[in-house]
Write a protein that holds these residues in place. Structure first.
Motif, PDB file in Angstrom:
ATOM      1  N   HIS A 158       0.826  -1.215   0.000  1.00 18.18           N
ATOM      2  CA  HIS A 158       0.000   0.000   0.000  1.00 18.18           C
ATOM      3  C   HIS A 158       0.853   1.255   0.000  1.00 18.18           C
ATOM      4  CE1 HIS A 158      -3.208  -2.811   0.779  1.00 18.18           C
ATOM      5  NE2 HIS A 158      -2.560  -3.247   1.820  1.00 18.18           N
ATOM      6  N   ARG A 159       2.042   1.132  -0.468  1.00 23.61           N
ATOM      7  CA  ARG A 159       2.932   2.275  -0.480  1.00 23.61           C
ATOM      8  C   ARG A 159       2.342   3.425  -1.287  1.00 23.61           C
ATOM      9  NH1 ARG A 159       8.494   2.450   0.129  1.00 23.61           N
ATOM     10  NH2 ARG A 159       9.503   4.273  -0.761  1.00 23.61           N
ATOM     11  N   PHE A 160       1.752   3.083  -2.384  1.00 23.20           N
ATOM     12  CA  PHE A 160       1.302   4.143  -3.271  1.00 23.20           C
ATOM     13  C   PHE A 160      -0.157   4.528  -3.033  1.00 23.20           C
ATOM     14  CE2 PHE A 160       4.776   2.077  -5.691  1.00 23.20           C
ATOM     15  CZ  PHE A 160       5.685   3.121  -5.539  1.00 23.20           C
ATOM     16  N   ASP A 161      -0.976   3.549  -2.715  1.00 22.44           N
ATOM     17  CA  ASP A 161      -2.384   3.928  -2.528  1.00 22.44           C
ATOM     18  C   ASP A 161      -2.624   4.503  -1.143  1.00 22.44           C
ATOM     19  OD1 ASP A 161      -1.840   1.530  -1.447  1.00 22.44           O
ATOM     20  OD2 ASP A 161      -3.641   0.517  -2.150  1.00 22.44           O
ATOM     21  N   HIS A 162      -1.860   4.068  -0.157  1.00 23.88           N
ATOM     22  CA  HIS A 162      -2.048   4.624   1.177  1.00 23.88           C
ATOM     23  C   HIS A 162      -0.813   5.370   1.669  1.00 23.88           C
ATOM     24  CE1 HIS A 162      -5.297   1.548   1.244  1.00 23.88           C
ATOM     25  NE2 HIS A 162      -5.918   2.476   1.916  1.00 23.88           N
ATOM     26  N   GLY A 163       0.193   5.380   0.884  1.00 28.95           N
ATOM     27  CA  GLY A 163       1.407   6.066   1.304  1.00 28.95           C
ATOM     28  C   GLY A 163       2.137   5.383   2.446  1.00 28.95           C
ATOM     29  N   CYS A 164       1.882   4.113   2.599  1.00 30.40           N
ATOM     30  CA  CYS A 164       2.540   3.381   3.676  1.00 30.40           C
ATOM     31  C   CYS A 164       4.022   3.217   3.360  1.00 30.40           C
ATOM     32  CB  CYS A 164       1.884   2.022   3.863  1.00 30.40           C
ATOM     33  SG  CYS A 164       2.595   1.069   5.208  1.00 30.40           S
ATOM     34  N   GLN A 165       4.848   3.593   4.294  1.00 35.08           N
ATOM     35  CA  GLN A 165       6.280   3.638   4.036  1.00 35.08           C
ATOM     36  C   GLN A 165       7.033   2.449   4.624  1.00 35.08           C
ATOM     37  OE1 GLN A 165       7.372   5.758   1.991  1.00 35.08           O
ATOM     38  NE2 GLN A 165       5.542   7.034   1.905  1.00 35.08           N
ATOM     39  N   ALA A 166       6.303   1.502   5.123  1.00 38.56           N
ATOM     40  CA  ALA A 166       6.975   0.372   5.754  1.00 38.56           C
ATOM     41  C   ALA A 166       7.763  -0.432   4.723  1.00 38.56           C
ATOM     42  CB  ALA A 166       5.951  -0.513   6.442  1.00 38.56           C
ATOM     43  N   THR A 167       8.950  -0.805   5.107  1.00 44.11           N
ATOM     44  CA  THR A 167       9.749  -1.687   4.274  1.00 44.11           C
ATOM     45  C   THR A 167      10.386  -2.740   5.153  1.00 44.11           C
ATOM     46  OG1 THR A 167      11.729  -0.317   4.489  1.00 44.11           O
ATOM     47  CG2 THR A 167      10.305   0.110   2.604  1.00 44.11           C
TER      48      THR A 167
END
Length: 314
Positions: A158-167
């Motif tokens: 969900h990095r792009f749709d929710h901006g979640c930055q977890a890696t």
DNA sequence: CGCATTTGACCGTT
DNA sequence: AACGGTCAAATGCG
């Protein structure tokens, strides 16, 4: 006490910590035994519950002491607060400051990033690959110097749709028995768990080795194994919202605040205890998520900071 | 066809 | 220059 004298020197402190770790491990093994034998002739259910509570208290004490005493003992246990906000991390800047890139041969290369220097990390070592309930997308794999196995790079789906930055980074660090190190960076802000975290015994045949009890989440992508992994689909299909996970941290991850956050009502304990509705994903080999299980991970999870590539474990 | 993975290239840090 | 981290085109899969 002698331990306090010991603790006044560096080597003494290490010894104290070593002893504490041993004690904690023993308590964990005891806890495991209690779980495996839910009712015996000599102990009724309520006594068993009390025993588990006691074991939990012992483990909590060990954890508390360890986290306090080792605050400066970076090579034994590390617990370092977040140095910088996830969103100020260099990698983030790379996302939205593409214009600051050097002129690149390629068309707009989004990747003007900075190597992560110090950031909030959680390092976990397991004997299997882990799926923490979040949907991850692999975005790279690299051979690492002096490492026999490549490192795989994952980011939140969900990095792009929710901006979640977890890696997270996953690397196999040992062959026999297999051992994987997973390093988590930043928080999940998407609050989307693809499925519930699970705890299972990975290798039932290795019964006497308590360290085989790990957090298994079925398999995540194996860094150097068969790429055609069923996990991909699992991550894809099981995405659903878990609104109770307000923190964005996977429930089994120690929050950056401290180990003591376990005592708080919204902590992992609550989340695990609410796992009764997750029974459909818990197989016979899977421990149901009880309050006590959270302690098992302490053997495998290291909360800390990564400076360069030195990570700190015990 | 859409999405995830693979993989070589690129980029910043050391 | 080496290295680790990321990007994105190519590829694979359901």
């Amino acid at each position: 006490m002698e331990s306090s004298k010991l603790a006044s020197t560096a080597t003494g402190r290490r010894r104290v910590i070593g002893e504490l770790i041993l004690g904690r491990k023993s308590a964990q093994q005891l806890e495991d035994l209690l779980r495996k034998s839910p009712g015996t002739d000599d102990i009724d259910g309520s006594e068993m519950t009390s025993a588990r509570v006691l074991v939990n208290k012992i483990l909590d004490s060990y954890n508390q002491i360890l986290s306090n005493i080792s605050s400066g003992e970076s090579d034994v246990v590390s617990e370092v607060p977040a140095v910088d906000s996830p969103f100020l991390d260099g990698r983030r800047k790379s996302e939205d400051s593409g214009e600051s890139c050097k002129t690149s041969v390629r068309k707009d290369r989004r990747g003007c990033y900075k190597r992560r220097r110090t950031s909030e990390t959680r390092i976990r070592e397991t004997s299997t690959l882990i799926d923490d309930g979040h949907a991850w997308r692999k975005y790279g794999q690299k051979p690492i110097l002096h490492a026999t196995h490549p490192r795989s790079y994952f980011r939140c789906t969900h990095r792009f749709d929710h901006g979640c930055q977890a890696t997270k980074h996953v690397q196999k660090i040992q062959d026999d028995p297999p051992k994987f190190r997973t390093t988590y960076y930043d928080n999940h802000t998407c609050n989307n768990l693809s499925k519930s975290p699970q705890v299972i015994i990975m290798d039932p045949t290795a019964g006497d080795n308590s360290s085989n009890i790990i957090w298994n989440f079925e398999s995540q992508i194996e860094p150097d194994y068969e790429p055609n992994d069923p996990v991909k689909q699992e991550n894809k299909e099981k995405v659903q919202d878990f609104p109770h996970n307000k923190s964005g941290w996977p429930d089994y991850i120690i929050s950056p605040n401290h180990l003591t956050t376990f005592d708080q009502t919204s902590g992992p304990l609550t989340a695990f205890s609410s796992g009764s509705d997750l029974g459909d994903v818990i197989s016979s080999d899977v421990y149901s998520c009880t309050a006590s299980t959270r302690n098992m991970e302490m053997d495998h999870l290291i909360v800390g900071s990564v400076f360069g590539d030195d990570f700190l474990k015990y």
